[in-house]
Design a protein around this motif. Structure first.
Motif, short mmCIF file in Angstrom:
data_model
loop_
_atom_site.label_atom_id
_atom_site.label_comp_id
_atom_site.label_asym_id
_atom_site.label_seq_id
_atom_site.Cartn_x
_atom_site.Cartn_y
_atom_site.Cartn_z
N GLN A 10 -5.73 5.59 5.00
CA GLN A 10 -5.58 6.65 4.00
C GLN A 10 -4.36 6.40 3.10
O GLN A 10 -4.40 6.68 1.91
CB GLN A 10 -5.45 8.00 4.69
N PHE A 11 -3.29 5.88 3.67
CA PHE A 11 -2.05 5.68 2.92
C PHE A 11 -1.70 4.21 2.75
O PHE A 11 -0.52 3.85 2.71
CB PHE A 11 -0.90 6.42 3.62
N HIS A 12 -2.70 3.36 2.60
CA HIS A 12 -2.48 1.92 2.52
C HIS A 12 -1.59 1.52 1.34
O HIS A 12 -0.90 0.51 1.38
CB HIS A 12 -3.81 1.17 2.45
N ASP A 13 -1.57 2.30 0.29
CA ASP A 13 -0.79 1.95 -0.90
C ASP A 13 0.45 2.82 -1.07
O ASP A 13 1.01 2.92 -2.16
CB ASP A 13 -1.66 2.02 -2.14
N LEU A 14 0.91 3.41 0.00
CA LEU A 14 2.04 4.35 -0.04
C LEU A 14 3.28 3.76 -0.69
O LEU A 14 3.97 4.43 -1.46
CB LEU A 14 2.37 4.82 1.38
N TYR A 15 3.58 2.50 -0.42
CA TYR A 15 4.81 1.90 -0.91
C TYR A 15 4.63 1.12 -2.21
O TYR A 15 5.60 0.57 -2.74
CB TYR A 15 5.43 1.01 0.17
N ASP A 16 3.43 1.08 -2.76
CA ASP A 16 3.20 0.33 -4.00
C ASP A 16 4.11 0.77 -5.14
O ASP A 16 4.68 -0.08 -5.84
CB ASP A 16 1.74 0.41 -4.44
N PRO A 17 4.31 2.08 -5.38
CA PRO A 17 5.19 2.46 -6.49
C PRO A 17 6.63 1.96 -6.33
O PRO A 17 7.24 1.50 -7.29
CB PRO A 17 5.14 3.99 -6.48
N ILE A 18 7.18 2.04 -5.12
CA ILE A 18 8.56 1.61 -4.94
C ILE A 18 8.67 0.08 -5.03
O ILE A 18 9.64 -0.45 -5.58
CB ILE A 18 9.16 2.15 -3.62
N ILE A 19 7.66 -0.62 -4.55
CA ILE A 19 7.64 -2.08 -4.68
C ILE A 19 7.60 -2.46 -6.16
O ILE A 19 8.34 -3.33 -6.62
CB ILE A 19 6.46 -2.68 -3.90
N LYS A 20 6.73 -1.80 -6.92
CA LYS A 20 6.60 -2.06 -8.36
C LYS A 20 7.93 -1.77 -9.06
O LYS A 20 8.37 -2.52 -9.93
CB LYS A 20 5.48 -1.21 -8.94
N LEU A 21 8.60 -0.68 -8.68
CA LEU A 21 9.89 -0.32 -9.27
C LEU A 21 10.90 -1.46 -9.07
O LEU A 21 11.56 -1.88 -10.02
CB LEU A 21 10.41 0.97 -8.65
N SER A 59 -0.06 0.47 -13.39
CA SER A 59 -0.41 -0.91 -13.73
C SER A 59 0.69 -1.47 -14.63
O SER A 59 1.42 -0.73 -15.29
CB SER A 59 -1.75 -0.97 -14.44
N ASP A 60 0.83 -2.79 -14.66
CA ASP A 60 1.84 -3.40 -15.52
C ASP A 60 1.66 -3.00 -16.98
O ASP A 60 2.63 -2.75 -17.69
CB ASP A 60 1.81 -4.93 -15.38
N GLU A 61 0.42 -2.90 -17.42
CA GLU A 61 0.16 -2.54 -18.81
C GLU A 61 0.66 -1.13 -19.12
O GLU A 61 1.30 -0.89 -20.14
CB GLU A 61 -1.35 -2.63 -19.12
N ALA A 62 0.37 -0.18 -18.23
CA ALA A 62 0.82 1.20 -18.44
C ALA A 62 2.34 1.28 -18.41
O ALA A 62 2.95 1.96 -19.24
CB ALA A 62 0.21 2.12 -17.39
N LEU A 63 2.97 0.58 -17.48
CA LEU A 63 4.43 0.61 -17.39
C LEU A 63 5.07 -0.08 -18.58
O LEU A 63 6.11 0.36 -19.08
CB LEU A 63 4.89 -0.01 -16.07
N ASP A 64 4.45 -1.15 -19.08
CA ASP A 64 4.96 -1.81 -20.28
C ASP A 64 4.93 -0.86 -21.48
O ASP A 64 5.87 -0.82 -22.27
CB ASP A 64 4.15 -3.08 -20.60
#
Length: 73
Positions: A10-21, A59-64
């Motif tokens: 259920q929470f497989h992507d929990l840390y994706d935002p902090i990793i991306k940051l 996504s990288d595009e949205a953050l760019d």
């Protein structure tokens, strides 16, 4: 996740935002029981972090686009 534990799935992507940051050069610090990022701070144990904030495209595009709109590179 390898063992297909439901909560892990259920929470497989929990840390994706902090990793991306971190990948994009951002920082998070901990001060007076709060997580601090830029001009924003959240109580470390606040369930409101996930309840009150709708999911956002990281996504990288949205953050760019966000970086460009805010005067970044």
């Amino acid at each position: 996740m390898d063992n297909e534990v439901p909560i892990a799935l259920q929470f497989h992507d929990l840390y994706d935002p902090i990793i991306k940051l971190f990948e994009r050069g951002g920082r998070i610090s901990y001060h007076h029981n709060e997580l601090v990022c830029g001009n924003h701070a959240w109580a470390r144990n606040s369930g409101a972090i996930t309840r009150d904030i709708p999911p956002q495209d990281i996504s990288d595009e949205a953050l760019d686009r966000i970086d460009h709109d805010n005067g970044g590179n």
